[in-house]
Design a protein around this motif. Structure first.
Motif, PDB file in Angstrom:
ATOM      1  N   GLU A 237       0.823  -1.207   0.000  1.00  0.00           N
ATOM      2  CA  GLU A 237       0.000   0.000   0.000  1.00  0.00           C
ATOM      3  C   GLU A 237       0.861   1.263   0.000  1.00  0.00           C
ATOM      4  N   GLU A 238       1.971   1.203   0.721  1.00  0.00           N
ATOM      5  CA  GLU A 238       2.841   2.379   0.836  1.00  0.00           C
ATOM      6  C   GLU A 238       3.784   2.526  -0.357  1.00  0.00           C
ATOM      7  N   ASN A 239       4.016   1.434  -1.104  1.00  0.00           N
ATOM      8  CA  ASN A 239       5.040   1.460  -2.162  1.00  0.00           C
ATOM      9  C   ASN A 239       4.524   1.033  -3.531  1.00  0.00           C
ATOM     10  N   HIS A 240       3.202   1.058  -3.732  1.00  0.00           N
ATOM     11  CA  HIS A 240       2.673   0.549  -5.003  1.00  0.00           C
ATOM     12  C   HIS A 240       3.067   1.399  -6.203  1.00  0.00           C
ATOM     13  N   THR A 241       3.489   2.640  -5.962  1.00  0.00           N
ATOM     14  CA  THR A 241       3.912   3.497  -7.075  1.00  0.00           C
ATOM     15  C   THR A 241       5.424   3.444  -7.306  1.00  0.00           C
ATOM     16  N   ASN A 242       6.131   2.668  -6.485  1.00  0.00           N
ATOM     17  CA  ASN A 242       7.588   2.569  -6.607  1.00  0.00           C
ATOM     18  C   ASN A 242       7.947   1.183  -7.132  1.00  0.00           C
ATOM     19  N   PRO A 243       8.256   1.054  -8.419  1.00  0.00           N
ATOM     20  CA  PRO A 243       8.513  -0.270  -9.012  1.00  0.00           C
ATOM     21  C   PRO A 243       9.798  -0.923  -8.524  1.00  0.00           C
ATOM     22  N   LYS A 244      10.641  -0.173  -7.820  1.00  0.00           N
ATOM     23  CA  LYS A 244      11.911  -0.729  -7.349  1.00  0.00           C
ATOM     24  C   LYS A 244      11.902  -1.045  -5.853  1.00  0.00           C
TER      25      LYS A 244
END
Length: 304
Positions: A237-244
């Motif tokens: 939820e916190e990192n779904h926009t960070n592909p790395k």
């Protein structure tokens, strides 16, 4: 009591190595590094081996390991993939690589019902490490008491450049209070004496030679899966926009320690680690294995 299980993380892309280092040959009869880990684990009392792999690796792995391990130890295979729905996560996320080592462990939650340890496929750990971990998993592990094999820092570094290491802080009772990832750790000669340093905020900080570091050798029981799943849902939820962004085992350990949900015994070992990251590491590993065979630690033909 059930024998503990060995869970091997072998789904990595090995992009820096250039090929599948998990199944590359290093021993005199084509043995992989995994072979030596499994050999030591069987001697130490482990009763099952589970490979965490990408699904497309399955036939390749089975053709290599099943003939060797038949009638020696039980085997199983689980797949690390991008399917979040099996964890009741509905969010759609575009990624080019899996979510990291703690996500890989989570992939095995339906395959394990006994105490287990987690290792990397491309690291050599030595018999002492497996024996001490087997003893912990058969006598001490509980729903809130886990373990980490703590290697001496000076036994885990390369003479050919800097490495990343999880540096552990340990209390008087031998429990880890913190694990900090240091991305640039290296030997340096100071006044004709070899010392260890890491870099932080462009400053060199000395690290004691006997500081305990993680080489991703962990001991758990199945209770870890529920805690890991809860933290993974939060992480996505916190990192779904960070592909790395990657969900690592030390992140889970650190969170459980901070929340007083679990302790992590840091088990000391004096074994000398070696492993492969780059192609240039291969002859060093081959030489190390050859020396261990000459010293009688392993037979020349491991599975004969």
């Amino acid at each position: 009591m059930k024998k503990p299980t060995l869970l091997i993380l072998a789904a990595g892309m090995a992009s820096r190595y250039g090929s599948m280092k998990q199944i590359d040959a290093f021993g005199p009869n084509g043995e992989t590094i995994i072979d030596y880990s499994i050999y030591d684990a069987i001697r130490a009392g482990f009763g099952k081996v589970i490979f965490i792999i990408k699904e497309e690796f399955e036939e390749n792995f089975k053709s290599i390991f099943e003939p060797k391990l038949k009638n020696k130890v039980k085997t199983d295979y689980v797949f690390q993939d991008f399917n979040l729905k099996k964890y009741d996560i509905e969010r759609e996320v575009e990624r080019a690589k899996p979510w990291g080592t703690a996500h890989a462990v989570l992939a095995a939650k339906d395959a394990i019902n006994e105490p287990f340890c987690v290792i990397n496929a491309d690291d050599y750990y030595g018999y002492d490490s497996f024996k001490k971990m087997a003893d912990f998993l058969t006598k001490e592990v509980s729903d809130n008491s886990f373990a980490l094999m703590g290697f001496r820092a000076d036994k885990t570094l390369s003479d050919y450049g800097s490495v990343s290491r999880g540096v552990c802080k340990v209390d008087d009772e031998g429990n880890m209070t913190e694990i900090v990832e240091r991305t640039k750790v290296y030997f340096k000669d100071v006044d004709d004496e070899k010392k260890i340093f890491f870099e932080e905020n462009d400053q060199e900080v000395e690290l004691p030679l006997d500081a305990r570091v993680s080489m991703n050798f962990w001991g758990f029981n199945p209770a870890i899966f529920n805690d890991t799943l809860d933290l993974f849902k939060k992480f996505v939820e916190e990192n779904h926009t960070n592909p790395k962004a990657e969900f690592f085992i030390p992140l889970v350990a650190d969170e459980l320690i901070k929340e007083n949900k679990a302790t992590f015994k840091t088990i000391p070992t004096s074994e000398k680690w070696f492993g492969v990251t780059y192609k240039e590491d291969k002859p060093i590993v081959q030489e190390s294995i050859s020396k261990l065979i000459q010293e009688g630690v392993y037979p020349e033909n491991l599975w004969k």
